[in-house]
Structures are given as C-alpha cells and as structure tokens.
Design a protein around this motif. Sequence first.
Motif, PDB file in Angstrom:
ATOM      1  N   PRO A   1       2.075 -24.812  31.487  1.00 42.60           N
ATOM      2  CA  PRO A   1       0.650 -25.094  31.726  1.00 42.60           C
ATOM      3  C   PRO A   1      -0.232 -23.930  31.309  1.00 42.60           C
ATOM      4  O   PRO A   1       0.193 -22.770  31.290  1.00 42.60           O
ATOM      5  CB  PRO A   1       0.587 -25.342  33.243  1.00 42.60           C
ATOM      6  N   PHE A   2      -1.481 -24.242  30.992  1.00 42.58           N
ATOM      7  CA  PHE A   2      -2.438 -23.199  30.638  1.00 42.58           C
ATOM      8  C   PHE A   2      -2.645 -22.202  31.781  1.00 42.58           C
ATOM      9  O   PHE A   2      -2.852 -21.016  31.548  1.00 42.58           O
ATOM     10  CB  PHE A   2      -3.787 -23.823  30.271  1.00 42.58           C
ATOM     11  N   CYS A   3      -2.593 -22.694  33.026  1.00 41.99           N
ATOM     12  CA  CYS A   3      -2.865 -21.818  34.170  1.00 41.99           C
ATOM     13  C   CYS A   3      -1.791 -20.765  34.373  1.00 41.99           C
ATOM     14  O   CYS A   3      -2.000 -19.799  35.119  1.00 41.99           O
ATOM     15  CB  CYS A   3      -3.027 -22.651  35.440  1.00 41.99           C
ATOM     16  N   GLU A   4      -0.631 -20.920  33.726  1.00 42.50           N
ATOM     17  CA  GLU A   4       0.448 -19.950  33.881  1.00 42.50           C
ATOM     18  C   GLU A   4       0.478 -18.914  32.760  1.00 42.50           C
ATOM     19  O   GLU A   4       1.325 -18.030  32.767  1.00 42.50           O
ATOM     20  CB  GLU A   4       1.798 -20.685  33.915  1.00 42.50           C
ATOM     21  N   ILE A   5      -0.435 -19.015  31.800  1.00 42.58           N
ATOM     22  CA  ILE A   5      -0.402 -18.075  30.672  1.00 42.58           C
ATOM     23  C   ILE A   5      -0.735 -16.660  31.127  1.00 42.58           C
ATOM     24  O   ILE A   5      -0.101 -15.682  30.707  1.00 42.58           O
ATOM     25  CB  ILE A   5      -1.385 -18.542  29.579  1.00 42.58           C
ATOM     26  N   ASN A   6      -1.725 -16.547  32.014  1.00 45.43           N
ATOM     27  CA  ASN A   6      -2.101 -15.212  32.484  1.00 45.43           C
ATOM     28  C   ASN A   6      -0.992 -14.556  33.296  1.00 45.43           C
ATOM     29  O   ASN A   6      -0.943 -13.324  33.416  1.00 45.43           O
ATOM     30  CB  ASN A   6      -3.376 -15.295  33.327  1.00 45.43           C
ATOM     31  N   SER A   7      -0.104 -15.363  33.881  1.00 44.91           N
ATOM     32  CA  SER A   7       0.977 -14.785  34.682  1.00 44.91           C
ATOM     33  C   SER A   7       2.035 -14.112  33.805  1.00 44.91           C
ATOM     34  O   SER A   7       2.872 -13.372  34.324  1.00 44.91           O
ATOM     35  CB  SER A   7       1.632 -15.866  35.540  1.00 44.91           C
ATOM     36  N   LEU A   8       2.009 -14.361  32.494  1.00 48.13           N
ATOM     37  CA  LEU A   8       2.980 -13.705  31.623  1.00 48.13           C
ATOM     38  C   LEU A   8       2.783 -12.193  31.607  1.00 48.13           C
ATOM     39  O   LEU A   8       3.745 -11.427  31.597  1.00 48.13           O
ATOM     40  CB  LEU A   8       2.867 -14.267  30.204  1.00 48.13           C
ATOM     41  N   LYS A   9       1.510 -11.761  31.622  1.00 48.74           N
ATOM     42  CA  LYS A   9       1.258 -10.320  31.606  1.00 48.74           C
ATOM     43  C   LYS A   9       1.694  -9.664  32.905  1.00 48.74           C
ATOM     44  O   LYS A   9       2.208  -8.553  32.904  1.00 48.74           O
ATOM     45  CB  LYS A   9      -0.220 -10.073  31.359  1.00 48.74           C
ATOM     46  N   SER A  10       1.491 -10.364  34.014  1.00 49.67           N
ATOM     47  CA  SER A  10       1.948  -9.806  35.286  1.00 49.67           C
ATOM     48  C   SER A  10       3.470  -9.786  35.361  1.00 49.67           C
ATOM     49  O   SER A  10       4.057  -8.867  35.920  1.00 49.67           O
ATOM     50  CB  SER A  10       1.375 -10.619  36.452  1.00 49.67           C
ATOM     51  N   GLU A  11       4.115 -10.797  34.795  1.00 51.17           N
ATOM     52  CA  GLU A  11       5.579 -10.793  34.752  1.00 51.17           C
ATOM     53  C   GLU A  11       6.094  -9.667  33.867  1.00 51.17           C
ATOM     54  O   GLU A  11       7.129  -9.071  34.138  1.00 51.17           O
ATOM     55  CB  GLU A  11       6.085 -12.141  34.218  1.00 51.17           C
TER      56      GLU A  11
ATOM     57  N   GLU B   1      10.765 -15.986  30.498  1.00 48.44           N
ATOM     58  CA  GLU B   1      11.700 -14.978  29.998  1.00 48.44           C
ATOM     59  C   GLU B   1      11.834 -15.042  28.477  1.00 48.44           C
ATOM     60  O   GLU B   1      11.899 -14.013  27.799  1.00 48.44           O
ATOM     61  CB  GLU B   1      13.069 -15.187  30.656  1.00 48.44           C
ATOM     62  N   LEU B   2      11.873 -16.253  27.943  1.00 52.06           N
ATOM     63  CA  LEU B   2      11.996 -16.391  26.493  1.00 52.06           C
ATOM     64  C   LEU B   2      10.729 -15.949  25.769  1.00 52.06           C
ATOM     65  O   LEU B   2      10.797 -15.334  24.700  1.00 52.06           O
ATOM     66  CB  LEU B   2      12.325 -17.837  26.144  1.00 52.06           C
ATOM     67  N   LEU B   3       9.572 -16.250  26.354  1.00 51.76           N
ATOM     68  CA  LEU B   3       8.320 -15.854  25.715  1.00 51.76           C
ATOM     69  C   LEU B   3       8.126 -14.346  25.738  1.00 51.76           C
ATOM     70  O   LEU B   3       7.578 -13.772  24.787  1.00 51.76           O
ATOM     71  CB  LEU B   3       7.144 -16.554  26.402  1.00 51.76           C
ATOM     72  N   LEU B   4       8.567 -13.712  26.808  1.00 52.37           N
ATOM     73  CA  LEU B   4       8.394 -12.264  26.923  1.00 52.37           C
ATOM     74  C   LEU B   4       9.264 -11.491  25.931  1.00 52.37           C
ATOM     75  O   LEU B   4       9.040 -10.301  25.726  1.00 52.37           O
ATOM     76  CB  LEU B   4       8.695 -11.809  28.352  1.00 52.37           C
ATOM     77  N   LYS B   5      10.218 -12.157  25.328  1.00 54.74           N
ATOM     78  CA  LYS B   5      11.003 -11.502  24.280  1.00 54.74           C
ATOM     79  C   LYS B   5      10.214 -11.367  22.978  1.00 54.74           C
ATOM     80  O   LYS B   5      10.662 -10.679  22.060  1.00 54.74           O
ATOM     81  CB  LYS B   5      12.289 -12.288  24.027  1.00 54.74           C
ATOM     82  N   ARG B   6       9.072 -12.068  22.907  1.00 53.92           N
ATOM     83  CA  ARG B   6       8.185 -12.007  21.730  1.00 53.92           C
ATOM     84  C   ARG B   6       8.955 -12.351  20.448  1.00 53.92           C
ATOM     85  O   ARG B   6       8.856 -11.653  19.429  1.00 53.92           O
ATOM     86  CB  ARG B   6       7.531 -10.634  21.609  1.00 53.92           C
TER      87      ARG B   6
ATOM     88  N   THR C   1      -5.788 -16.100  20.180  1.00 47.15           N
ATOM     89  CA  THR C   1      -5.797 -14.671  20.540  1.00 47.15           C
ATOM     90  C   THR C   1      -4.904 -14.373  21.738  1.00 47.15           C
ATOM     91  O   THR C   1      -4.392 -13.265  21.865  1.00 47.15           O
ATOM     92  CB  THR C   1      -7.237 -14.240  20.845  1.00 47.15           C
ATOM     93  N   THR C   2      -4.696 -15.361  22.622  1.00 46.68           N
ATOM     94  CA  THR C   2      -3.845 -15.138  23.790  1.00 46.68           C
ATOM     95  C   THR C   2      -2.371 -15.270  23.454  1.00 46.68           C
ATOM     96  O   THR C   2      -1.539 -14.483  23.933  1.00 46.68           O
ATOM     97  CB  THR C   2      -4.213 -16.125  24.909  1.00 46.68           C
ATOM     98  N   LEU C   3      -2.017 -16.239  22.636  1.00 44.98           N
ATOM     99  CA  LEU C   3      -0.602 -16.534  22.371  1.00 44.98           C
ATOM    100  C   LEU C   3      -0.045 -15.792  21.172  1.00 44.98           C
ATOM    101  O   LEU C   3       1.174 -15.763  20.991  1.00 44.98           O
ATOM    102  CB  LEU C   3      -0.425 -18.044  22.159  1.00 44.98           C
ATOM    103  N   ILE C   4      -0.893 -15.209  20.355  1.00 49.40           N
ATOM    104  CA  ILE C   4      -0.400 -14.595  19.131  1.00 49.40           C
ATOM    105  C   ILE C   4       0.455 -13.361  19.403  1.00 49.40           C
ATOM    106  O   ILE C   4       1.312 -12.992  18.590  1.00 49.40           O
ATOM    107  CB  ILE C   4      -1.579 -14.247  18.201  1.00 49.40           C
ATOM    108  N   GLU C   5       0.270 -12.719  20.544  1.00 46.50           N
ATOM    109  CA  GLU C   5       1.040 -11.521  20.832  1.00 46.50           C
ATOM    110  C   GLU C   5       2.500 -11.832  21.151  1.00 46.50           C
ATOM    111  O   GLU C   5       3.327 -10.935  21.169  1.00 46.50           O
ATOM    112  CB  GLU C   5       0.416 -10.758  22.006  1.00 46.50           C
ATOM    113  N   TYR C   6       2.829 -13.095  21.406  1.00 45.05           N
ATOM    114  CA  TYR C   6       4.214 -13.469  21.675  1.00 45.05           C
ATOM    115  C   TYR C   6       4.929 -13.976  20.422  1.00 45.05           C
ATOM    116  O   TYR C   6       6.088 -14.395  20.498  1.00 45.05           O
ATOM    117  CB  TYR C   6       4.264 -14.544  22.769  1.00 45.05           C
ATOM    118  N   VAL C   7       4.243 -13.952  19.284  1.00 48.38           N
ATOM    119  CA  VAL C   7       4.839 -14.373  18.027  1.00 48.38           C
ATOM    120  C   VAL C   7       5.421 -13.159  17.322  1.00 48.38           C
ATOM    121  O   VAL C   7       4.811 -12.084  17.288  1.00 48.38           O
ATOM    122  CB  VAL C   7       3.789 -15.069  17.134  1.00 48.38           C
ATOM    123  N   ALA C   8       6.597 -13.313  16.754  1.00 49.38           N
ATOM    124  CA  ALA C   8       7.252 -12.208  16.057  1.00 49.38           C
ATOM    125  C   ALA C   8       6.496 -11.878  14.771  1.00 49.38           C
ATOM    126  O   ALA C   8       5.755 -12.707  14.240  1.00 49.38           O
ATOM    127  CB  ALA C   8       8.700 -12.587  15.744  1.00 49.38           C
TER     128      ALA C   8
END
Length: 453
Positions: A258-268, A351-356, A374-381
């Motif tokens: 969900p979109f609401c969980e995207i910001n939690s990636l940085k905290s994770e 966990e998979l997204l944080l591997k970038r 701009t939010t999701l591009i940092e998780y792309v290799a």
Amino acid sequence: MATSSEPMCVDERKTSNVTIKEGDQAILKKGKTVRIFQIRKNRDIWLDKIKFSLDGAVGHYYGSTFVVKNGHMHKVQKTFKEAEVLGPEKGTDNRDLHDLDSNQKLSREDIEKMKKEGAKGQEIIEQLIENSTTFKGKTEYAQEKWVKKKKQKHVAEFTVLKPNTRLMCQMYHEKSPAKILNIRMDTLAQILTYGNVHAFTNVAVVDTCSGLVVGAVLERLGGYGKVFHFHPGERPVRPIVDNLNFPQEFLDNLYNFPFCEINSLKSEEGKSDDVIDNSHGDSVPSEGDSLSDTTVKQCTDSNTETNTGGESTESQDKDNTDPVARKRKAEMSTREANKILYSKRLSEAKELLLKRNIDCLIIASKFNPTPLVTTLIEYVAPSRPIVVYSQYKEAVMDAYAYLREIGCLVNYRVSETWLREYQILPMRTHPEIQMSAGGGYLLTATTIVKEQK
C-alpha cells in the motif's frame, strides 16, 4: 514406477491448462465482440442478444468454436465461411443499386419462423440470397461484405479463448477504456519493452488501471521473478489479474504494497538488526511498525484467555454445540490467519525492497507520477530502466522536468504512442476508417548511481 509416472503427471498438467474447466475465466469471441465469463454449470448468460449456458464447453480445448442451439453450446468441426454461399454471378458496379427494404422478399416473421423450425445459420443466409433482388448485381467484394454482415446477425457461433493480457486489453479498450487509463495494446507492449521485463527480474509496478500492467508483467515473467504492486487503499483492486487464471506459483511472487506503507521503508532502514524489546505493552502499533508482531501478540493473548479458566471451558462446550457460534469462530480464525499472512508478506516485501535491487520501475497511475517516481527510484538498482505512463501530457512533462533537476537519471525520452490499423485483403488493403485518437504518453529513462554529498 516413479520414473514412469512423472511424464503422466506432466501431461495431465499440460492438458488441464489447455482444456476448459468449471470455475475458469474464459473469453467468448464472436466477430469483434469479446466478453469474459466464468465457466459455471446450470447458469445462463447473455451475449450478443443470445441467451445460452456454458455447460457444453466444459472438457473441450481452448480455441474451439461452438454453435448455440436451443440455449446450449455444441462444438462445430468446421466453421461457416462467407465464400461457401457466394454464387458464380457477380456484378461489376454498385452505382445503380439502391438500399431499399423492398430488395428483400423475406420478412422478419419468415426468418424467425425458420429459426424456430431449427434452420441453421447457413441455410438462412442462403434463403436471404435467393430472395434478394440486388445480391447478384453486387460486386464480389460487396457480396462478401453483405454475407459477413448477415453471418454476424444470424449465425450464433462463438470461439472460447483462454484469457491473456492482449485480449483483456482489447476488451477493456472497447468496452470501458477509462478503467485501464486508455492503454492500447501497442502502448502496453512498449511499456514492457522499455522496461526490459523478462524472467528472473524484480519489477516494481504502480498500477491503478485494474491490474492490466501487473497482469502483463506476471505473464511476461512466467513465474520467474518478483512483482511489487504499489496501490492505494488497504487492498489492491485488480480484476484483470483475477481473470487471467494465473497458477499459484505466479501469485506467490506477487507482493502487495500500500501507498501508506512506503514511508515506513525509511524507518525500517534505520533500525538495527537487533530485536527491539517493546516493554510498554501498547497494542497499537506506530505508523512505521510492521503489523506482524502486534497481530501475533493479539492472537497469542486470545488463545491464552480461551484455554484458561472454567468459564472458557464452558464457552468452548457451547461453541461446539452451537453451529452459529462455531461458524463465527471459524470466520474469526480465518480472519486472524489472513492478517498474519498479510503482515508476513508485507515484511518480506520490505526486506526485498531495502536491498535496492529492483530491476525495473513501471508507473501507470491516475495520480501525479512525480512524487511516486522520486520516492521509489531510490530502491531501483543502477543502470535500470524506469517507465512512466500517463494519458495526459502535462503529468509526464512535469515528471520529466523534475527528474532532470534531480540528476539521477540519463537517457530521458518522452514519446506519444500512435497506432493505425490496416485492412490487409486482396485488392482491398487500406487503413481502417475508425481509429483511436491517442494512446497516451511515455517517459523512459535509465538510473545511475547518485553522488553522495
């Protein structure tokens, strides 16, 4: 014995994939009319003003053609072709012919009477030709076109096809294009090509077009690779994926985010690998926390309360005798299990997204694509493609200008898809008269390693 039984299992699996079974989603096609239905016995459907059941299609292969007789489907070995009823007499010019009702001697009542008596569609067309005063004066091309029009009206033949993204895109684009954001077949093909979607890749997709892009990516991966579907709301809305009859091994590689969980990636990402002990005892998780620990704790507490004390034992005895309470208890346990599974899958996705290590980012959304990119591009290799689709040029140009300022991409390209179909027939090759005005706009680029300041 085990060696000899393995090929049989493989053959049965292949046969089950190409045969029509009850419960499958199947596409019925008649001419240019394409509709999808679920194969269910003892259920009548309406298609092209004809009411019939789908019982006769069960057990046959996909791609078979059926004719409707008395509300039931019967497989036909040979389909009716227009050239079979054309006579030797043909005209050379249509200028002296006029389209009048008096040209046809058969009335509507006569045609309906022939249908009630069980006449085939080919027989009805032959009678229409014999009772037409202008058919023999038409040119060969005009005769074939006339017969084709009558066949669409009087011959109830349907072809049952297995759903795929091309047919689903065609059906939605003709029936309700707004639900798929006016994505045409050529646009969808360019999205997959520019995104370099192939087996053994991890693809992040922002899809609000009824799951069309997610289904196309899953179909292209073939069960090898992972798909992260970013969606608004708690649950995704993707009826197209549900209608494509994907096997479970395909769906196991699909993660909902969900979109609401995207910001939690940085905290994770900021958390350490050590397990953090929550000594406050609060059952309400924070915005950035995962739901798995809280859900498991609630389930454990509820099970402990149920299994201790005499009152709980008495309530268990009542639940075993009362069918309503037993049904409610089963529903609650299923709901709790779904919550635990949902939180577990969400944790795996994080966990998979944080591997970038995302190999491709595709955005086809009704929302403004700039903050999503701009939010999701940092998780792309690095050195990976991104594709942004929008039916509006302003949204694509806004994302293009903003990304140029950031400087984390190269090889920018903004394009407008355009398609024109051609009729390819002997001596009659020409563009189609009717065509779609536009197929949307695409922004493509390639990621690079951003310099750390």
